[in-house]
Design a protein around this motif. Structure first.
Motif, PDB file in Angstrom:
ATOM      1  N   ILE A  47      -9.732  -5.253   3.144  1.00 38.45           N
ATOM      2  CA  ILE A  47      -8.315  -4.972   3.374  1.00 38.45           C
ATOM      3  C   ILE A  47      -7.736  -4.411   2.086  1.00 38.45           C
ATOM      4  O   ILE A  47      -7.771  -5.057   1.038  1.00 38.45           O
ATOM      5  N   LEU A  48      -7.221  -3.231   2.186  1.00 42.57           N
ATOM      6  CA  LEU A  48      -6.586  -2.584   1.035  1.00 42.57           C
ATOM      7  C   LEU A  48      -5.092  -2.534   1.270  1.00 42.57           C
ATOM      8  O   LEU A  48      -4.632  -2.248   2.368  1.00 42.57           O
ATOM      9  N   GLU A  49      -4.361  -2.798   0.234  1.00 44.83           N
ATOM     10  CA  GLU A  49      -2.904  -2.780   0.353  1.00 44.83           C
ATOM     11  C   GLU A  49      -2.330  -1.923  -0.768  1.00 44.83           C
ATOM     12  O   GLU A  49      -2.688  -2.081  -1.932  1.00 44.83           O
ATOM     13  N   ASP A  50      -1.447  -1.024  -0.389  1.00 44.70           N
ATOM     14  CA  ASP A  50      -0.797  -0.160  -1.363  1.00 44.70           C
ATOM     15  C   ASP A  50       0.505  -0.831  -1.816  1.00 44.70           C
ATOM     16  O   ASP A  50       1.431  -0.982  -1.026  1.00 44.70           O
ATOM     17  N   PRO A  51       0.579  -1.247  -3.067  1.00 34.79           N
ATOM     18  CA  PRO A  51       1.774  -1.959  -3.537  1.00 34.79           C
ATOM     19  C   PRO A  51       2.941  -1.038  -3.892  1.00 34.79           C
ATOM     20  O   PRO A  51       3.987  -1.513  -4.322  1.00 34.79           O
ATOM     21  N   THR A  52       2.792   0.252  -3.688  1.00 32.56           N
ATOM     22  CA  THR A  52       3.827   1.202  -4.102  1.00 32.56           C
ATOM     23  C   THR A  52       5.176   0.892  -3.470  1.00 32.56           C
ATOM     24  O   THR A  52       6.198   0.825  -4.164  1.00 32.56           O
ATOM     25  N   GLU A  53       5.219   0.701  -2.165  1.00 30.50           N
ATOM     26  CA  GLU A  53       6.501   0.440  -1.487  1.00 30.50           C
ATOM     27  C   GLU A  53       7.081  -0.904  -1.876  1.00 30.50           C
ATOM     28  O   GLU A  53       8.289  -1.039  -2.028  1.00 30.50           O
ATOM     29  N   SER A  54       6.232  -1.901  -2.044  1.00 30.24           N
ATOM     30  CA  SER A  54       6.724  -3.217  -2.473  1.00 30.24           C
ATOM     31  C   SER A  54       7.333  -3.130  -3.861  1.00 30.24           C
ATOM     32  O   SER A  54       8.378  -3.732  -4.133  1.00 30.24           O
ATOM     33  N   THR A  91       8.833  -3.406   4.427  1.00 24.53           N
ATOM     34  CA  THR A  91       8.834  -2.856   3.073  1.00 24.53           C
ATOM     35  C   THR A  91       8.921  -1.346   3.031  1.00 24.53           C
ATOM     36  O   THR A  91       9.308  -0.785   2.017  1.00 24.53           O
TER      37      THR A  91
END
Length: 102
Positions: A6-13, A71
């Motif tokens: 599972i990859l999560e892009d923290p850019t929006e957060s 988000t």
């Protein structure tokens, strides 16, 4: 056996967190400016209940937006809320200046 990746892009957060901090700072500055203006104008004008209501409602709206959890749109909504609050405060100041006794 298998693996789940599972990859999560923290850019929006991160963008939402930065927008929240910016809005909190703007609301804090606006509240401080209002207190200073009220202290300077004490005796000449009534306290500005309208700007107090604008700031309180902006704060409540920010909490609702931040608690929404989506988000992808949080940062955009917080940025728009900040811009709207700044416009409302500027308009309120112009009206108060216009109505000030000369």
């Amino acid at each position: 056996m298998g693996f789940f990746l599972i990859l999560e892009d923290p850019t929006e957060s991160q963008r939402a967190a930065a927008a929240r901090r910016q809005l909190e700072q703007s609301l804090s500055e606006a509240s401080r400016d209002q207190l200073i203006a009220n202290a300077q104008a004490r005796g000449r004008q009534a306290p500005d209940d309208l700007i107090s209501a604008i700031l309180a409602n902006a704060s409540l709206a920010a909490m609702d937006i931040a608690d929404g959890g989506a988000t992808l749109v949080v940062a955009t909504l917080l940025e728009e809320l900040e811009a709207s609050t700044r416009r409302a405060a500027a308009l309120n100041e112009r009206v108060r200046t216009f109505n000030a006794p000369r």
